[in-house]
Motif scaffolding. Structure first.
Motif, PDB file in Angstrom:
ATOM      1  N   ARG A  39      49.933  81.550  43.692  1.00  0.00           N
ATOM      2  CA  ARG A  39      50.480  82.905  43.833  1.00  0.00           C
ATOM      3  C   ARG A  39      50.962  83.172  45.255  1.00  0.00           C
ATOM      4  O   ARG A  39      50.916  84.300  45.748  1.00  0.00           O
ATOM      5  CB  ARG A  39      49.424  83.932  43.438  1.00  0.00           C
ATOM      6  N   THR A  40      51.453  82.144  45.915  1.00  0.00           N
ATOM      7  CA  THR A  40      51.949  82.300  47.285  1.00  0.00           C
ATOM      8  C   THR A  40      53.199  83.171  47.296  1.00  0.00           C
ATOM      9  O   THR A  40      54.102  82.992  46.468  1.00  0.00           O
ATOM     10  CB  THR A  40      52.270  80.931  47.892  1.00  0.00           C
ATOM     11  N   ARG A  41      53.273  84.104  48.210  1.00  0.00           N
ATOM     12  CA  ARG A  41      54.439  84.974  48.360  1.00  0.00           C
ATOM     13  C   ARG A  41      55.328  84.415  49.455  1.00  0.00           C
ATOM     14  O   ARG A  41      55.144  84.684  50.643  1.00  0.00           O
ATOM     15  CB  ARG A  41      54.014  86.403  48.683  1.00  0.00           C
ATOM     16  N   GLY A  42      56.308  83.612  49.034  1.00  0.00           N
ATOM     17  CA  GLY A  42      57.232  83.048  50.008  1.00  0.00           C
ATOM     18  C   GLY A  42      58.492  83.883  50.117  1.00  0.00           C
ATOM     19  O   GLY A  42      58.655  84.685  51.032  1.00  0.00           O
ATOM     20  N   CYS A 103      55.757  93.230  49.961  1.00  0.00           N
ATOM     21  CA  CYS A 103      54.796  94.034  49.204  1.00  0.00           C
ATOM     22  C   CYS A 103      54.858  93.729  47.713  1.00  0.00           C
ATOM     23  O   CYS A 103      53.882  93.965  46.992  1.00  0.00           O
ATOM     24  CB  CYS A 103      55.035  95.520  49.447  1.00  0.00           C
ATOM     25  N   GLY A 104      56.000  93.249  47.238  1.00  0.00           N
ATOM     26  CA  GLY A 104      56.137  92.907  45.822  1.00  0.00           C
ATOM     27  C   GLY A 104      56.392  94.083  44.904  1.00  0.00           C
ATOM     28  O   GLY A 104      56.334  93.918  43.672  1.00  0.00           O
ATOM     29  N   LEU A 115      63.323  89.530  38.914  1.00  0.00           N
ATOM     30  CA  LEU A 115      62.842  89.132  40.237  1.00  0.00           C
ATOM     31  C   LEU A 115      61.496  88.432  40.099  1.00  0.00           C
ATOM     32  O   LEU A 115      60.643  88.872  39.324  1.00  0.00           O
ATOM     33  CB  LEU A 115      62.720  90.349  41.164  1.00  0.00           C
ATOM     34  N   PHE A 116      61.323  87.351  40.887  1.00  0.00           N
ATOM     35  CA  PHE A 116      60.100  86.553  40.822  1.00  0.00           C
ATOM     36  C   PHE A 116      59.735  86.094  42.224  1.00  0.00           C
ATOM     37  O   PHE A 116      60.596  85.913  43.093  1.00  0.00           O
ATOM     38  CB  PHE A 116      60.288  85.327  39.913  1.00  0.00           C
ATOM     39  N   TRP A 117      58.426  85.864  42.414  1.00  0.00           N
ATOM     40  CA  TRP A 117      57.948  85.283  43.666  1.00  0.00           C
ATOM     41  C   TRP A 117      58.154  83.774  43.646  1.00  0.00           C
ATOM     42  O   TRP A 117      57.836  83.112  42.667  1.00  0.00           O
ATOM     43  CB  TRP A 117      56.469  85.572  43.888  1.00  0.00           C
ATOM     44  N   VAL A 145      60.508  78.717  41.382  1.00  0.00           N
ATOM     45  CA  VAL A 145      59.418  79.580  40.908  1.00  0.00           C
ATOM     46  C   VAL A 145      58.520  78.761  39.971  1.00  0.00           C
ATOM     47  O   VAL A 145      59.004  78.128  39.030  1.00  0.00           O
ATOM     48  CB  VAL A 145      59.992  80.798  40.162  1.00  0.00           C
ATOM     49  N   PRO A 146      57.220  78.726  40.221  1.00  0.00           N
ATOM     50  CA  PRO A 146      56.329  77.952  39.333  1.00  0.00           C
ATOM     51  C   PRO A 146      56.209  78.602  37.966  1.00  0.00           C
ATOM     52  O   PRO A 146      56.458  79.799  37.797  1.00  0.00           O
ATOM     53  CB  PRO A 146      54.989  77.961  40.090  1.00  0.00           C
TER      54      PRO A 146
END
Length: 253
Positions: A39-42, A103-104, A115-117, A145-146
């Motif tokens: 769940r890394t926010r890159g 912040c997402g 939209l995806f992290w 995106v995983p």
């Protein structure tokens, strides 16, 4: 109790000694990529096909770092007699990562999963103005995106999956029905021969069987060259003698 002089120095030296006895682990970046949590926010990836230009992400962004431009197009009616519809077409989708606070909120409020992290983090630039990335770059990050984690086996199936499966099953059934109807042979009509001048005779009704067998015996008696047969006997009938006397002398007396 008064502190012992030099206690802090002793604790510091103890930490140093413990660290000196451990094996040193050095990550050889950038030759070896680090193992990041799932769940890394890159960065934020954009799936452009799902975007409907609803502007929710741009309105909810606390930093106002999302820029969206669009125009309207008229769509012809799907069926004859229908009315035309208008839809929004995306022209520009850009995110300024120099202002983004990760912040997402934009990802959470998107109603169509556009939209995806992404765990990608190597997007440093020498100029701050180059940190504003357009939709082409955001789409490239989308492929990093995983995959989402597997659902709980006991969880309820999402409504979108159920609706999509019903639509696919209905379409498959219609295609199979059309294929069967196209492969079915057409019936051929029976025609009468052209050289025949006589009309077809109606079929004679079948005769009901005679339970007594008299009709069959009458037919056999009418045939020439055959001796009539008495009922209940195997051979032909014998000549029946006359009721009167056969000897002429008996008749004279």
């Amino acid at each position: 109790m008064a502190p012992i002089p030099g206690a802090g120095l002793a604790k510091g030296l103890a930490v140093t000694l413990r660290t000196m006895t451990k094996k040193t682990v050095t990550e050889q970046y950038p030759d070896a990529q680090p193992e990041l949590p799932p769940r890394t926010r890159g960065v934020i990836g954009l799936f452009e096909e799902n975007c409907t230009v609803c502007m929710l992400c741009a309105r909810e962004c606390p930093d106002w770092c999302i820029y969206i431009d669009s125009h309207k197009e008229t769509v012809p009616p799907a069926a004859p007699g229908g009315r035309e519809r208008s839809r929004n077409v995306l022209d520009r989708f850009a995110i300024d990562f120099a202002l983004c606070m990760y912040c997402g909120i934009c990802i959470e409020v998107c109603p169509f999963d556009a939209l995806f992290w992404s765990p990608e983090f190597e997007y440093a630039e020498t100029d701050i103005h180059e940190l504003t990335h357009e939709r082409d770059k955001l789409r490239e990050w989308m492929w990093t995106v995983p995959a989402p984690p597997a659902l709980d086996p006991g969880a309820e199936e999402p409504k979108e999956m159920t609706a999509a499966r019903k639509t696919a099953d209905k379409l498959a059934a219609e295609q199979a029905q059309q294929l069967q109807s196209s492969q079915r042979p057409e019936p051929t009509e029976a025609t009468q021969p052209t050289g025949s001048s006589e009309s077809a005779q109606p079929a004679k009704p079948s005769e009901s069987p005679d339970p007594t067998g008299q009709a069959g015996q009458a037919g056999e008696a009418g045939r020439p060259g055959q001796t009539p047969q008495r009922p209940g006997t195997d051979g032909p009938d014998q000549a029946v003698p006359p009721s009167g006397p056969t000897d002429p002398r008996e008749g004279q007396s």
